[in-house]
Design an enzyme around this catalytic site. Structure first.
Site, PDB file in Angstrom:
ATOM      1  CG  HIS A   1      -6.469  -5.729  -7.612  1.00 51.97           C
ATOM      2  ND1 HIS A   1      -7.407  -4.756  -7.881  1.00 51.97           N
ATOM      3  CD2 HIS A   1      -5.834  -5.349  -6.489  1.00 51.97           C
ATOM      4  CE1 HIS A   1      -7.347  -3.827  -6.941  1.00 51.97           C
ATOM      5  NE2 HIS A   1      -6.401  -4.155  -6.087  1.00 51.97           N
TER       6      HIS A   1
ATOM      7  CD  GLU B   1      -2.879  -1.106  -0.074  1.00 49.91           C
ATOM      8  OE1 GLU B   1      -2.916  -0.086  -0.791  1.00 49.91           O
ATOM      9  OE2 GLU B   1      -3.521  -2.122  -0.346  1.00 49.91           O
TER      10      GLU B   1
END
Length: 747
Positions: free
Chosen positions: A442, A355
């Site tokens: 993703h 992240e």
């Protein structure tokens, strides 16, 4: 900025015992490779003052830089960040405005030599960004309503348009005046929403959209007993890391907004490894931030997410049973949910590094979170998270090429993603294909993750830190590894120095090869195997170890007119190359030392030419191409296939023209043969050697017929005939594909 996962539950499958792949049929233990980069290409440490001075200098010289790049007089460059190499080369990343409006997809990186000379530039778009008018036909309120509808169609809750601004949209197609609307609220899974919708300011057509919230002594749940940075004030300790930019860790206590409460403690002993202790998640989050900071600082010379020495902050215990984690660049912060039934916080080391790397990407290349650039954005976070894990070298969480294996998000003990063979998760792709930009980022990240594994460990079956892997290749040929340290260094330099907001897979290959050349040399084995790892995921061709000869493509020259062609060749071995050629047109010869073909062709005809380069070891390579010798009333043709990406960037096919005096005729004939399953998708231009574009065909989405096989007449009398003419083709709509089969010019 990214959420760990977005949308429907990911399908994860059990880690296989091993399936035979290219080059091997047995497991081997991984061997750590250590390839030393060239010192001059390493990052020079910059203090905050030095970085500020470089940015100030870039600001003061922005107008001169814009002029040197031949930008429109109405454009302004705004420096965003700067890097400096140890040899003094400076890389300055700029955003652009046009008549005061932000140009989205107009970012560029200027590479400057120590003496101030511009060495090169990498642009997000090569198209001129000038538009006819900066007055939008549609109102802001109209596009806000449309944008809220887009968010609601995607399942958003409490959607509201927070802002709308006029921009120039240049990231795809022809630059146009547009509105950028930001829609707030919540995504369908409870993640905060910042949906950016780009709308044509004249027609109201949606041009693009992306989600800006892109989906870390104590004892943690995942990292065990660790040391974290804390600060004492009076008799109380706070979870503030003074050695890493004052990174702070907060407890949201189930809230979904605000900063939360800073973790404090009386004895500086935090958590107990159990989810029930609120400090435990804080320990893991603080440790993840610490490990990520240390990795970027110690390996890449980067001080903090933005490279400015300022720490981000982390928030844990977000919402109720929130099964996600996300980076938000606006608050410059990391946020973690507690997982299903608040039983497993998403604070593992690779989640944290993943992240926070979204923040690094936002501060550097700014890869758009959609299409192929979105997949590369996600892959960058997976790649650097793996690099952080290996760098930490923890006995509790050893480095691996699995993504999210610790958080057990579905209760089955399986990873979210696999880098050695991404398709093992049931949705990710192992290799690139023309439509990969249309799937969730993703899963379109799979090929780049696969590249990193192949570059790090090579193909075939092996065991790394007790985990079995078995990596195939798209071309069924083996890939020799360069080592994970070299692979990570190359990816980081490519991201920060050469990639832009619109970089796609082909562009990423180019960027990493530039980085590999900087760090290890163009003729190095590392450079060759960097390319071969890309070939292993169906992006680009392989570089044969030893000698490589660049095929010059079809050549067309005039009879009885002087002609020349420089053959380009390299070798991974030292020493000079020797050149030879067969099949040359009569009157031409090759220089055995330089590889220059020159002379005057004396006979008309089509010739199959084979050139060979041989290095000092006796290794050699060849390239075969066609050389046409034609009469002065000449036709020049290119028959090489060029794939046209579905709803992607424009592609080009080139025809070098020589031997014609003066300007092109007013009746220049352009014959085009394009294979495509919906020809109305296509816009076709002829681009003259000076860059002037002549429109041959416009898009027409109702024209569903196959192929563009047509002849066009162009008044090119103002253009010099000699030079490289280009056929430019762009697919403007989705779902159909094709390629340039051939085209020709008749003067």
């Amino acid at each position: 900025m990214s959420a760990w996962i977005v949308g429907a539950a990911l399908v994860a499958v059990a880690l296989p015992a091993g399936v035979a792949s290219a080059g091997t049929d047995h497991s081997v233990q991984s061997v750590t490779l250590s390839v030393q980069p060239l010192a001059g290409a390493l990052a020079a440490p910059l203090s905050a003052g030095e970085q500020s001075a470089l940015l100030t200098a870039a600001e003061s010289s922005a107008a001169r830089t814009a002029a040197a790049l031949q930008l429109d007089a109405r454009e302004t460059l705004k420096p965003r960040s700067v890097l400096k190499d140890a040899d003094g080369t400076v890389h300055t990343r700029y955003d652009r405005t046009f008549s005061g409006l932000p140009v989205l997809g107009g970012d560029l990186v200027v590479h400057t030599a120590p003496d101030g000379a511009i060495k090169g530039v990498d642009k997000a778009t090569e198209a001129p960004v000038a538009v006819a008018s900066t007055m939008p036909a549609l109102s802001a309120e109209a596009v806000k309503s449309f944008s809220v509808g887009r968010a609601e169609a995607a399942g958003a809750k409490e959607a509201k348009a927070d802002s709308a601004r006029s921009v120039i949209w240049a990231a795809t197609g022809t630059p146009v005046l547009a509105w950028e609307t930001v829609v707030g609220g919540l995504q369908h899974d409870g993640t905060p929403s910042k949906l950016h919708v780009i709308t044509d300011a004249a027609t109201g057509e949606k041009l693009f959209e992306h989600q800006a919230i892109e989906t870390g002594t104590g004892t943690g749940q995942y990292n065990g007993q660790v040391t974290i940075g804390t600060t004492k004030s009076g008799t109380t300790w706070a979870m503030t890391d003074g050695g890493r930019g004052n990174h702070k860790t907060y407890d949201l206590k189930g809230a979904e907004d605000g900063t939360g409460t800073l973790f404090t403690d009386a004895d500086d002993v935090w958590g107990n490894g159990q989810q029930s202790n609120r400090q435990t998640a804080g320990v893991d989050a603080a440790y993840g931030a610490q490990a990520t900071w240390d990795y970027y600082k110690n390996v890449h010379g980067r001080s903090g997410i933005k490279g400015d020495g300022v720490g981000a902050y982390s928030r844990v215990h977000y919402g109720d049973s929130y099964v996600n984690a996300f980076w938000d660049d606006d608050c410059f912060c990391m946020t973690y949910g507690d997982g299903d039934n608040n039983a497993n916080a998403l604070t593992s080391l690779d989640v944290a590094a993943h992240e926070m790397t979204h923040g690094v990407t936002a501060a550097t290349a700014g890869l758009e979170y959609s299409d192929e650039s979105g997949g590369l954005n996600e892959a960058t976070s997976d790649i650097m998270a793996a690099a952080v894990e290996f760098h930490v070298n923890s006995a509790v969480d050893p480095g691996d090429y699995l993504v999210g294996e610790k958080i057990n998000i579905f209760g089955d003990g399986k990873p979210l993603r696999y880098m050695d063979k991404p398709s093992k998760d049931g949705r990710s792709k192992d290799s690139w294909y023309s439509g990969i930009g249309s799937i969730d980022v993703h899963y379109s990240s799979g090929p780049a993750n696969h590249w990193f594994y192949l570059a790090s460990e090579g193909s075939g079956a092996k065991v790394v830190n007790g985990v079995s892997y078995n990596s195939p290749t798209a071309d069924n040929l083996p890939v020799t590894p360069i080592g994970r340290d070299a692979a990570a260094r190359i990816w980081y330099r490519a991201l920060t120095t050469y990639m832009t907001s619109t970089t796609d897979y082909a562009g990423a290959r180019t960027a990493t090869l530039k980085a590999a050349a900087d760090l290890y040399g163009t003729n190095s084995v590392t450079y060759a195997n960097t390319a071969n790892a890309w070939a292993g995921i169906a992006v680009g061709s392989r570089i044969v170890q030893g000698v490589t000869v660049v095929n010059p493509g079809t050549r067309t020259t005039l009879v009885n007119k002087a002609a020349s062609l420089q053959i380009q060749a390299t070798s991974t071995n030292p020493g000079a190359l020797a050149y030879s050629a067969t099949g040359l047109p009569a009157g031409l010869a090759i220089n055995a030392s330089t590889g220059l073909i020159s002379g005057t062709p004396t006979a008309l005809g089509t010739n199959s030419v084979t050139v060979k380069a041989t290095d000092s070891t006796g290794a050699g390579s060849t390239a075969t191409f066609t050389w046409n010798v034609v009469s002065p009333t000449s036709t020049f043709e290119n028959t090489a296939d060029v794939q046209i990406p579905d709803q992607g960037a424009a592609v080009y096919s080139d025809i070098p023209v020589s031997g014609i005096s003066g300007n092109a005729p007013g009746t220049l004939k352009v014959d085009v043969d394009i294979k495509h399953t919906w020809r109305g998708d296509l816009v076709v231009d002829l681009v003259a050697p000076d860059g002037t574009a002549y429109r041959l065909k416009d898009a027409n989405m109702t024209d569903s017929a196959d192929d563009v096989v047509a002849g066009y007449t162009v008044n090119a009398s103002s253009e010099t005939a000699n030079g490289t003419w280009r056929l430019k083709v762009q697919d403007m709509y989705s779902s159909d594909s094709g390629y340039i089969n051939s085209w020709k010019l008749t003067f």
